[in-house]
Design a protein around this motif. Structure first.
Motif, PDB file in Angstrom:
ATOM      1  N   LEU A 135      40.847  -1.744  40.354  1.00  0.00           N
ATOM      2  CA  LEU A 135      40.031  -0.620  40.365  1.00  0.00           C
ATOM      3  C   LEU A 135      40.494   0.573  41.183  1.00  0.00           C
ATOM      4  N   LEU A 136      41.184   0.175  42.170  1.00  0.00           N
ATOM      5  CA  LEU A 136      42.064   1.205  43.002  1.00  0.00           C
ATOM      6  C   LEU A 136      43.256   1.748  42.020  1.00  0.00           C
ATOM      7  N   ALA A 137      43.889   1.025  41.196  1.00  0.00           N
ATOM      8  CA  ALA A 137      44.729   1.709  40.655  1.00  0.00           C
ATOM      9  C   ALA A 137      44.519   2.643  39.749  1.00  0.00           C
ATOM     10  N   LEU A 138      43.026   2.721  39.173  1.00  0.00           N
ATOM     11  CA  LEU A 138      42.773   3.647  38.308  1.00  0.00           C
ATOM     12  C   LEU A 138      41.983   4.757  38.831  1.00  0.00           C
ATOM     13  N   GLN A 139      41.965   4.794  40.485  1.00  0.00           N
ATOM     14  CA  GLN A 139      41.570   5.951  41.174  1.00  0.00           C
ATOM     15  C   GLN A 139      42.785   6.751  41.637  1.00  0.00           C
ATOM     16  N   PHE A 140      42.331   7.546  42.663  1.00  0.00           N
ATOM     17  CA  PHE A 140      43.475   8.515  43.308  1.00  0.00           C
ATOM     18  C   PHE A 140      44.241   9.283  42.214  1.00  0.00           C
ATOM     19  N   ARG A 141      43.823   9.966  41.371  1.00  0.00           N
ATOM     20  CA  ARG A 141      44.303  10.862  40.327  1.00  0.00           C
ATOM     21  C   ARG A 141      44.845  11.961  41.141  1.00  0.00           C
ATOM     22  N   GLU A 142      46.159  12.170  40.700  1.00  0.00           N
ATOM     23  CA  GLU A 142      46.968  13.169  41.216  1.00  0.00           C
ATOM     24  C   GLU A 142      46.282  14.594  40.622  1.00  0.00           C
ATOM     25  N   ALA A 143      46.145  15.642  41.510  1.00  0.00           N
ATOM     26  CA  ALA A 143      45.735  16.662  41.028  1.00  0.00           C
ATOM     27  C   ALA A 143      46.593  17.522  40.204  1.00  0.00           C
ATOM     28  N   THR A 145      49.201  16.482  38.096  1.00  0.00           N
ATOM     29  CA  THR A 145      49.692  15.851  36.819  1.00  0.00           C
ATOM     30  C   THR A 145      48.310  15.159  36.220  1.00  0.00           C
ATOM     31  N   GLY A 146      47.236  14.556  37.107  1.00  0.00           N
ATOM     32  CA  GLY A 146      46.143  14.073  36.535  1.00  0.00           C
ATOM     33  C   GLY A 146      46.430  12.525  36.394  1.00  0.00           C
ATOM     34  N   LEU A 147      47.578  12.320  36.667  1.00  0.00           N
ATOM     35  CA  LEU A 147      48.090  10.724  36.779  1.00  0.00           C
ATOM     36  C   LEU A 147      47.460   9.901  37.850  1.00  0.00           C
ATOM     37  N   THR A 148      46.979   8.594  37.460  1.00  0.00           N
ATOM     38  CA  THR A 148      46.767   7.646  38.313  1.00  0.00           C
ATOM     39  C   THR A 148      47.702   6.626  38.530  1.00  0.00           C
ATOM     40  N   PRO A 149      47.671   5.642  39.579  1.00  0.00           N
ATOM     41  CA  PRO A 149      48.789   4.630  39.663  1.00  0.00           C
ATOM     42  C   PRO A 149      49.022   3.666  38.480  1.00  0.00           C
ATOM     43  N   ALA A 150      47.978   3.554  37.614  1.00  0.00           N
ATOM     44  CA  ALA A 150      47.754   2.649  36.466  1.00  0.00           C
ATOM     45  C   ALA A 150      47.445   3.313  35.275  1.00  0.00           C
ATOM     46  N   SER A 151      47.428   2.923  33.985  1.00  0.00           N
ATOM     47  CA  SER A 151      46.926   3.627  32.957  1.00  0.00           C
ATOM     48  C   SER A 151      46.155   2.574  32.079  1.00  0.00           C
ATOM     49  N   VAL A 152      45.190   2.912  31.337  1.00  0.00           N
ATOM     50  CA  VAL A 152      44.500   1.786  30.835  1.00  0.00           C
ATOM     51  C   VAL A 152      45.339   1.738  29.202  1.00  0.00           C
ATOM     52  N   HIS A 153      45.980   2.123  29.087  1.00  0.00           N
ATOM     53  CA  HIS A 153      47.101   1.952  27.895  1.00  0.00           C
ATOM     54  C   HIS A 153      47.717   0.757  27.824  1.00  0.00           C
ATOM     55  N   LEU A 154      48.045  -0.046  26.995  1.00  0.00           N
ATOM     56  CA  LEU A 154      49.209  -0.944  26.869  1.00  0.00           C
ATOM     57  C   LEU A 154      50.469  -0.235  26.905  1.00  0.00           C
ATOM     58  N   CYS A 218      58.074  13.440  34.052  1.00  0.00           N
ATOM     59  CA  CYS A 218      57.547  14.479  33.244  1.00  0.00           C
ATOM     60  C   CYS A 218      57.046  15.566  34.235  1.00  0.00           C
ATOM     61  N   SER A 219      56.428  15.353  35.375  1.00  0.00           N
ATOM     62  CA  SER A 219      55.757  16.258  36.221  1.00  0.00           C
ATOM     63  C   SER A 219      56.749  16.976  36.753  1.00  0.00           C
ATOM     64  N   VAL A 220      57.985  16.822  36.894  1.00  0.00           N
ATOM     65  CA  VAL A 220      58.948  17.630  37.332  1.00  0.00           C
ATOM     66  C   VAL A 220      59.566  18.496  36.457  1.00  0.00           C
ATOM     67  N   LYS A 221      60.060  17.605  35.106  1.00  0.00           N
ATOM     68  CA  LYS A 221      60.545  18.506  34.150  1.00  0.00           C
ATOM     69  C   LYS A 221      60.115  17.804  32.698  1.00  0.00           C
ATOM     70  N   LEU A 222      60.062  18.711  31.805  1.00  0.00           N
ATOM     71  CA  LEU A 222      59.486  18.098  30.438  1.00  0.00           C
ATOM     72  C   LEU A 222      60.871  18.048  29.582  1.00  0.00           C
ATOM     73  N   ASP A 223      61.647  17.275  30.139  1.00  0.00           N
ATOM     74  CA  ASP A 223      62.749  17.048  28.965  1.00  0.00           C
ATOM     75  C   ASP A 223      62.436  15.833  28.025  1.00  0.00           C
ATOM     76  N   ARG A 230      53.315   7.939  37.825  1.00  0.00           N
ATOM     77  CA  ARG A 230      53.032   8.446  39.149  1.00  0.00           C
ATOM     78  C   ARG A 230      53.731   7.752  40.064  1.00  0.00           C
ATOM     79  N   ASP A 231      54.426   8.378  41.001  1.00  0.00           N
ATOM     80  CA  ASP A 231      55.007   7.925  42.248  1.00  0.00           C
ATOM     81  C   ASP A 231      56.347   7.193  41.904  1.00  0.00           C
ATOM     82  N   PRO A 232      57.117   7.222  41.034  1.00  0.00           N
ATOM     83  CA  PRO A 232      58.029   6.256  40.737  1.00  0.00           C
ATOM     84  C   PRO A 232      59.145   5.906  41.759  1.00  0.00           C
TER      85      PRO A 232
END
Length: 363
Positions: A135-143, A145-154, A218-223, A230-232
Motif C-alpha cells: 500500500l505504501l509503495a503505491l503512494q508517495f507519487r513524485e511530483a 515524474t508521477g512515479l511511485t515506488p512500485a507499479s501495478v504492472h507486471l 527517464c526522469s533525467v534524460k529521455l534516451d 523512482r529513486d534507483p
C-alpha cells in the motif's frame, strides 16, 4: 557512486565487528540453534551454535544506508539527497520481516525445539508486513515524474504495459511474491554460509542493475532504453549495504559456522530481494537472478507434492542441498557448487538485463 561505496564500506565494517559480539552475547544467553531430527546426522554437531545472527545483517544495512545519507548531507547537502520513498518502503519490508523471523527464532530457543511460529502465524506476520509495504509503495507519487515506488504492472526488465493488476491485484501479487522469496531464501539457509553467500551475489547484481537504471533514468534524460523507476540510486545504496552486510556476516558464518543467521536474516533477505525486484521493475527477471533460490523452493514443493500423491520421495531429502549431502558430498563441496550456481544465475540475469537495454538503444 560515492553513496554506494560509503554504504557498502560502513555495512561491511559494522557486520564484521558486530557479529563476533553477538556470538558472545547469544552464547552466554544460550541462544543456540535446534537441529531437525530428520536432517543429516552430521548436522547434529551444530546443535547449540548461536542463531539470530541476521540481527547483524539488519543493523549493518541500516548503518550503511543511514551513514551514507548522513555523509552526503554533511559534505554536499541538497534537498534531494536524503532517504527516498522507495528506499524507506523497501527498508520497512526488510525490517518488518526480520522482526517476524526474530520472533520465530526466539520461540524456537525458548521452547528448545526446531519449530517456532506455526505456519499460520508466520504467514499472518508476512501478510501484515507485505500489505503495509504494498500500500505504501503505491503512494508517495513524485511530483515531477508521477512515479511511485512500485507499479501495478507486471515487469520483466521493465514494466509490461499490457499486464496490469490494478491496486487490489497488485497487493495480492506483492504478498505472493514476498512470501515466495522470503521462504525460498529461508529454505536455502540450511548449510554454513550458503544463504549469506548466495544473497550477497544476488544483491550485488541489484547494485549493478539499480545503478544502471540511475544512469539511464527517464526522469533525467529521455534516451532510448531509459528506465521509468523512482529513486534507483537509493535502491542501489540499499543493495550495496545489504551485500556488504552479508559478506561481513559470511566471515563468521562460513563453514564451520560460528553463528547462523536464522529466520531473522533469511526472511529479511528474501523480503529485501522481493522489494528490490518490485521497486526496480524486474519481478520476472528476479526468477533468473535468484535461480538458486527458485530451485531450492521448487525442490521442497515437488518433494511434498510427489510424496503426497505417490508416497515416494523424489529427492533423498529436501531442500535440494540436503539431497547431495546424503549422496555423499562433503558439506563444503555442496556449498561451493551451489555458490557457483548462484553466480551463474546472477551473470545470466545481468546478461538478459543488458541485452534488453541494447535492444532498445539499437546496440
Amino acid at each position: 557512486m560515492r553513496n554506494i561505496l560509503i554504504a557498502a564500506g560502513i555495512a561491511l565494517v559494522v557486520s564484521i565487528l558486530l557479529t563476533p559480539y553477538l556470538i558472545k552475547v547469544f552464547s552466554r544467553q544460550g541462544f543456540g540453534q535446534e537441529i531437525r531430527e530428520e536432517g543429516p546426522q552430521h548436522h547434529k554437531t551444530k546443535r547449540g551454535t548461536p542463531t539470530m545472527g541476521g540481527v547483524a545483517i539488519i543493523v549493518a544495512i541500516w548503518a550503511g544506508y543511514g551513514g551514507s545519507h548522513l555523509f552526503v548531507q554533511l559534505t554536499n547537502p541538497k534537498p534531494e539527497s536524503g532517504p527516498t520513498a522507495s528506499g524507506l518502503v523497501v527498508m520497512l519490508l526488510t525490517t518488518g520481516l526480520s522482526l517476524v523471523g526474530f520472533l520465530d527464532d526466539f520461540i524456537k530457543i525458548r521452547k528448545q525445539r526446531n519449530l517456532g511460529l506455526n505456519k499460520t502465524a508466520k504467514l499472518v506476520g508476512q501478510f501484515v508486513v507485505t500489505i503495509a509495504f504494498a500500500l505504501l509503495a503505491l503512494q508517495f507519487r513524485e511530483a515531477r515524474t508521477g512515479l511511485t515506488p512500485a507499479s501495478v504492472h507486471l515487469s520483466f526488465t521493465r514494466d509490461i504495459a499490457i499486464v496490469s493488476f490494478g491496486t487490489v491485484g497488485f497487493v495480492v501479487f506483492c504478498y505472493l511474491l514476498v512470501s515466495a522469496w522470503s521462504n525460498a531464501v529461508n529454505f536455502t539457509d540450511g548449510l554454513d554460509g550458503l544463504a549469506a553467500g548466495s544473497s550477497a551475489m544476488v544483491l550485488g547484481t541489484y547494485v549493478v542493475i539499480s545503478f544502471w537504471q540511475f544512469r539511464s533514468d527517464c526522469s533525467v534524460k529521455l534516451d532510448p532504453g531509459c528506465y521509468w523507476v523512482r529513486d534507483p540510486l537509493d535502491l542501489a545504496v540499499i543493495a550495496a549495504a545489504a551485500m556488504a552486510g552479508c559478506v561481513g556476516f559470511l566471515w563468521w558464518n562460513a563453514a564451520p559456522a560460528k553463528i547462523f543467521m536464522g529466520d531473522t536474516g533469511s526472511l529479511a533477505l528474501g523480503g529485501l530481494v522481493a522489494g528490490l525486484a518490485i521497486s526496480t521493475r524486474t519481478e520476472l527477471l528476479m526468477i533468473i537472478i535468484g535461480g538458486l533460490f527458485v530451485i531450492e523452493a521448487m525442490s521442497v514443493v515437488l518433494q511434498i507434492a510427489i510424496f503426497r500423491t505417490t508416497k515416494r520421495r523424489l529427492f533423498r531429502m529436501a531442500p535440494f542441498h540436503h539431497h547431495f549431502e546424503l549422496a555423499g558430498w562433503a558439506e563444503t563441496t555442496v556449498i561451493i557448487r551451489f555458490w557457483l550456481m548462484a553466480g551463474i544465475c546472477c551473470l545470466l540475469g545481468l546478461g538478459v538485463f543488458y541485452n534488453d537495454w541494447l535492444s532498445f538503444t539499437g546496440g
